[in-house]
Scaffold this active site. Structure first.
Site, PDB file in Angstrom:
ATOM      1  N   PRO A   2       0.822  -1.214   0.000  1.00  0.00           N
ATOM      2  CA  PRO A   2       0.000   0.000   0.000  1.00  0.00           C
ATOM      3  C   PRO A   2       0.860   1.271   0.000  1.00  0.00           C
ATOM      4  CG  PRO A   2      -0.657  -1.511   1.762  1.00  0.00           C
ATOM      5  CD  PRO A   2       0.618  -2.021   1.198  1.00  0.00           C
ATOM      6  N   GLU A   3       0.531   2.198  -0.883  1.00  0.00           N
ATOM      7  CA  GLU A   3       1.179   3.499  -0.926  1.00  0.00           C
ATOM      8  C   GLU A   3       0.143   4.561  -0.562  1.00  0.00           C
ATOM      9  OE1 GLU A   3       3.431   4.022  -4.555  1.00  0.00           O
ATOM     10  OE2 GLU A   3       3.682   1.865  -4.793  1.00  0.00           O
ATOM     11  N   HIS A  94      -5.157 -15.271   8.493  1.00  0.00           N
ATOM     12  CA  HIS A  94      -4.170 -14.189   8.545  1.00  0.00           C
ATOM     13  C   HIS A  94      -4.633 -13.007   9.387  1.00  0.00           C
ATOM     14  CE1 HIS A  94      -1.797 -16.326   5.636  1.00  0.00           C
ATOM     15  NE2 HIS A  94      -2.839 -16.418   4.832  1.00  0.00           N
ATOM     16  N   ARG A 113       1.992 -11.128   5.325  1.00  0.00           N
ATOM     17  CA  ARG A 113       3.444 -11.124   5.497  1.00  0.00           C
ATOM     18  C   ARG A 113       3.868 -10.697   6.908  1.00  0.00           C
ATOM     19  NH1 ARG A 113       6.311 -10.539   0.625  1.00  0.00           N
ATOM     20  NH2 ARG A 113       8.145 -10.718   1.940  1.00  0.00           N
ATOM     21  N   ARG A 155      21.159  16.329  -4.169  1.00  0.00           N
ATOM     22  CA  ARG A 155      20.920  14.872  -4.051  1.00  0.00           C
ATOM     23  C   ARG A 155      21.488  14.160  -5.275  1.00  0.00           C
ATOM     24  NH1 ARG A 155      20.259  13.785   0.915  1.00  0.00           N
ATOM     25  NH2 ARG A 155      19.368  15.643   1.857  1.00  0.00           N
TER      26      ARG A 155
END
Ligand SMILES: [Zn+2]
Length: 275
Positions: A2-3, A94, A113, A155
């Site tokens: 998920p973002e 889960h 996970r 950067r």
């Protein structure tokens, strides 16, 4: 994983379920979720708490509680929430936590996970917790083109790696980084600090456009992610590059290529995104 758009979709799905609700019972079934704190300790602290606010910062969900404390949840790879009237959630091997609300709803946290985290922070500790971890919100008002110019200055990391660094900009992960770079026609290996003003303007717009589209489509469902009502997102049907190695570029028709940058699979069009 998920973002920002997926976490924002989770937040929007949970707000109407949680607002004003009190936790009648809490079970935390996996010690990894709260470690090093004992899960039973966190569960006991949650019982009797009332949900007041639910905010998002980067990929963190911030559950504001009536006591002034904040439950900080990070879904990491495969964390997700599901809610249903009590007794109606399907069995789930889960499941890592379950909250029973005084509204008659149950909220389950699932994580295949098991990298997700739940941390209960005392009143006033949130800023100290988040500020060293997170740069600006890319959809926030303070994330301007000028801000991005300051952030990239000096950067030398590839712009792809720069975009993934949560301390520079919060909430962008592998999918939306690749999609934003394709939209801005910038090669993912370009050192971030060497982008010219035109490229930075394009990148700034592209980051916001890619994330906004992701939020509109309620995120991308590839394997585990769903909204809290169990519905999948639809952003995966609109990927321009992510996961599309060998398929024709939507802009120029050249086959999309895959490379690895900073250990992460990276998809781009070698013609539109020349070095
Ligand atoms: Zn192309």
């Amino acid at each position: 994983m998920p973002e920002l758009p997926e976490v924002e979709t989770v937040r929007r799905g949970l707000v109407p379920v949680l607002r004003g609700a009190t936790i009648d019972a809490a079970e935390i079934l996996d010690p990894r979720l709260t470690r090093p704190v004992e899960p039973a300790l966190v569960a006991a602290e949650l019982v009797g708490e009332r949900f007041e606010t639910l905010n998002r910062r980067g990929k963190y969900l911030l559950f504001g509680l009536a006591s002034g404390r904040t439950l900080v949840v990070h879904l990491r790879m495969t964390g997700s929430f599901r809610h249903a009237p009590a007794g109606e959630l399907p069995d789930d091997a889960h499941r890592r936590a379950l909250l029973r609300l005084d509204t008659g709803t149950e909220v389950a946290y699932r994580d295949v996970r098991r990298f997700g985290t739940w941390e209960l922070l005392d009143d006033g500790h949130l800023v100290v917790y988040l500020s060293p971890r997170l740069g600006p919100e890319p959809l926030g008002r303070s994330f301007t083109g000028r801000r991005l110019t300051h952030l990239v200055a000096g950067r030398r990391a590839p712009v792809k790696a720069f975009l993934l660094d949560q301390r520079r900009i919060a909430g962008i992960g592998n999918i939306y980084a690749d999609e934003a770079l394709w939209r801005s026609r910038i090669n993912p290996l370009r050192p971030a600090g060497e982008l010219d003003p035109d490229e930075l303007t394009r990148l700034h717009r592209a980051i916001r456009a890619a994330l906004r589209r992701g939020v509109e489509l309620r995120g991308s469902t590839l394997s585990e992610y769903t909204a809290p009502d169990g519905t999948p997102g639809a952003m995966q049907h609109e990927f321009h590059v992510y996961g599309r190695e060998g398929e024709p570029c939507d802009r120029c028709g050249h086959p999309i290529e895959r490379t690895v940058i900073g250990g992460r699979g990276t998809w781009f069009c070698p013609r539109c995104q020349r070095r």
